[in-house]
Design a protein around this motif. Sequence first.
Motif, PDB file in Angstrom:
ATOM      1  N   TYR A 220      27.446  25.673 -24.348  1.00  0.00           N
ATOM      2  CA  TYR A 220      27.323  26.897 -23.560  1.00  0.00           C
ATOM      3  C   TYR A 220      27.048  26.535 -22.111  1.00  0.00           C
ATOM      4  O   TYR A 220      26.190  25.699 -21.816  1.00  0.00           O
ATOM      5  CB  TYR A 220      26.191  27.781 -24.087  1.00  0.00           C
ATOM      6  CG  TYR A 220      26.381  28.243 -25.513  1.00  0.00           C
ATOM      7  CD1 TYR A 220      27.115  29.392 -25.799  1.00  0.00           C
ATOM      8  CD2 TYR A 220      25.824  27.531 -26.568  1.00  0.00           C
ATOM      9  CE1 TYR A 220      27.290  29.822 -27.111  1.00  0.00           C
ATOM     10  CE2 TYR A 220      25.987  27.945 -27.884  1.00  0.00           C
ATOM     11  CZ  TYR A 220      26.716  29.090 -28.144  1.00  0.00           C
ATOM     12  OH  TYR A 220      26.892  29.510 -29.443  1.00  0.00           O
ATOM     13  N   MET A 221      27.774  27.225 -21.191  1.00  0.00           N
ATOM     14  CA  MET A 221      27.582  26.993 -19.767  1.00  0.00           C
ATOM     15  C   MET A 221      27.413  28.316 -19.040  1.00  0.00           C
ATOM     16  O   MET A 221      28.116  29.293 -19.333  1.00  0.00           O
ATOM     17  CB  MET A 221      28.776  26.239 -19.176  1.00  0.00           C
ATOM     18  CG  MET A 221      28.847  24.783 -19.597  1.00  0.00           C
ATOM     19  SD  MET A 221      30.285  23.934 -18.889  1.00  0.00           S
ATOM     20  CE  MET A 221      31.584  24.723 -19.828  1.00  0.00           C
ATOM     21  N   GLY A 222      26.478  28.336 -18.096  1.00  0.00           N
ATOM     22  CA  GLY A 222      26.320  29.475 -17.222  1.00  0.00           C
ATOM     23  C   GLY A 222      27.085  29.245 -15.938  1.00  0.00           C
ATOM     24  O   GLY A 222      27.536  28.136 -15.643  1.00  0.00           O
ATOM     25  N   ASN A 223      27.216  30.300 -15.137  1.00  0.00           N
ATOM     26  CA  ASN A 223      27.934  30.214 -13.868  1.00  0.00           C
ATOM     27  C   ASN A 223      27.120  30.958 -12.814  1.00  0.00           C
ATOM     28  O   ASN A 223      26.867  32.156 -12.948  1.00  0.00           O
ATOM     29  CB  ASN A 223      29.333  30.827 -14.006  1.00  0.00           C
ATOM     30  CG  ASN A 223      30.197  30.560 -12.794  1.00  0.00           C
ATOM     31  OD1 ASN A 223      29.724  30.510 -11.671  1.00  0.00           O
ATOM     32  ND2 ASN A 223      31.499  30.391 -13.033  1.00  0.00           N
ATOM     33  N   SER A 224      26.701  30.231 -11.789  1.00  0.00           N
ATOM     34  CA  SER A 224      25.818  30.831 -10.790  1.00  0.00           C
ATOM     35  C   SER A 224      26.475  31.953 -10.006  1.00  0.00           C
ATOM     36  O   SER A 224      25.783  32.806  -9.427  1.00  0.00           O
ATOM     37  CB  SER A 224      25.313  29.755  -9.823  1.00  0.00           C
ATOM     38  OG  SER A 224      26.412  29.103  -9.199  1.00  0.00           O
ATOM     39  N   THR A 225      27.797  32.005  -9.968  1.00  0.00           N
ATOM     40  CA  THR A 225      28.485  33.078  -9.244  1.00  0.00           C
ATOM     41  C   THR A 225      28.760  34.296 -10.116  1.00  0.00           C
ATOM     42  O   THR A 225      29.055  35.370  -9.607  1.00  0.00           O
ATOM     43  CB  THR A 225      29.814  32.568  -8.652  1.00  0.00           C
ATOM     44  OG1 THR A 225      30.661  32.122  -9.711  1.00  0.00           O
ATOM     45  CG2 THR A 225      29.576  31.438  -7.671  1.00  0.00           C
TER      46      THR A 225
END
Length: 508
Positions: A220-225
């Motif tokens: 799982y990866m988040g995206n700061s934008t």
Amino acid sequence: MAVILSSRFKKIIVDVVCLLYILLFVYAAVSKILDFEKFQVQLGQSPLFSAFAGWISWSVLLSEFIIVFFLLIPKTKMRALYAGFCLMSMFSAYIFIMLYFSSFIPCSCGGILEKMSWTQHLIFNLLFVLLAGVALWIDYNDLNGIRRKSSRLPIKFYLFTGFFGGTIAVILLYLSSEEIMQHQNPFIRRYPHHIVTFKSTVDLKYNSYYFAGSRGDKLYMGNSTVPLYLLSVDAKLKKQKIRVKLDRDTFLFKSIKLAVQPPHFYIIDGRTPAVFIGETKDWQAFLQEPKPPYFNIAVPVDSLTIAFRGISKNANILGFYKAGNKHQVVIAPNLLEKQIDGIFDTDGMLHYSEELKRIVYIYSYRNQYIVADQSGKLVYRANTIDTISHAKIKVAYLKDKTEQTVAAPILSVNASSCVYGHLLFVNSNVPGHFEKKSIWNQASVIDVYDLNAKAYLFSFHIYNIDGKKIRSFLVTENLLYALIDEKLVIYELGELLKKEIKKVSNRR
């Protein structure tokens, strides 16, 4: 006449063996001189003599030249041959221990033995030990009767002492080197083969992704934008976008980070401050009450608890926040040790080990990490293998000393890190002894530590892609994921690393 011929033949055998030793040691010594740096690097990365690579490299080289010199002198050639017998016995013991008792086997030797396997190398050495033993036996019993009669000890004693004495010396050096390398490391890294192997690459198209967590074969990866979206990637590299939902229509976030620790996930904002917790089955998150203290980094501990780093009295502190009916805030003000200003000098990375039930904090600008329990009690402090024990930071104070900033570039010691089970992985920025600087321009170095044993284990390289180094990484049971610019790069863990991961931990 037969006796004379027999003696001549035996003398020829002794002379031929001495000549073979001269040729072997001259070739070996010259090969070492021509690329002495490589020879030292090989010893430095050896699992047996890493801690003593400096003086052993010179000792071996000088010993080979000295033995050759005295082999050329008739009066001393047999003593020199005995010294060569002892040295080759030590070389044989070294290879035998490395083959059957070492945790890994380094690159092969250079020169004439470069194309040999380690088993062939061992046979080659033992053959020379045997040749020297035969020549010494012949000389002692048949060609030098006067000395034999005047000596109180048989040749078997000298051969036994030389062979097993050399073996014991190697064993003692190995045990001493292991103790030093694991607990008193003089900044020498070990690079076993095939710790990780490149598997595949995923083009994420943006460099704003960060690791949020994993479970099994799913990342799982988040995206700061796009702060309320997750991207999952499975073993077949199938991507899925996940939108997390809140238990309210709007909420004023300031700095969101997503964390996934199935079956739960977390929306964390230390500047608001707020913690939302939900389950991965529906990705619905609920605001936790009461509010946590302000913090700048945090990691999940369990379904209701996070560990965090905040600021108190102009210094970083570590603590725990537990939500729910039995809400609690535990502050551990003495875990982080101030060296200069308490903010920049204590900057670092915070992790939690589910296996050990411990938090791990590693400083960014000095060679130390901290292990503590969930009550904020220090378990131990330990050091990474580099030698920078004091943060090299210059701080400037502004606005009547109400604000502070960095006045000069900071030497970053530990660039990024992660914890899996009882292993700590650190992307170091500092080259060690016997390491070629050219490699550091092409790759990032990951050092591996055993948190149970408080010991350094080994290191490996993650090579650049398009000239870009890794910015963060995450380790699972079978894979290592690295974010390199806009790419997610996946590596398969080698057997040595998998073996270390599967070791039963001593839960404290």
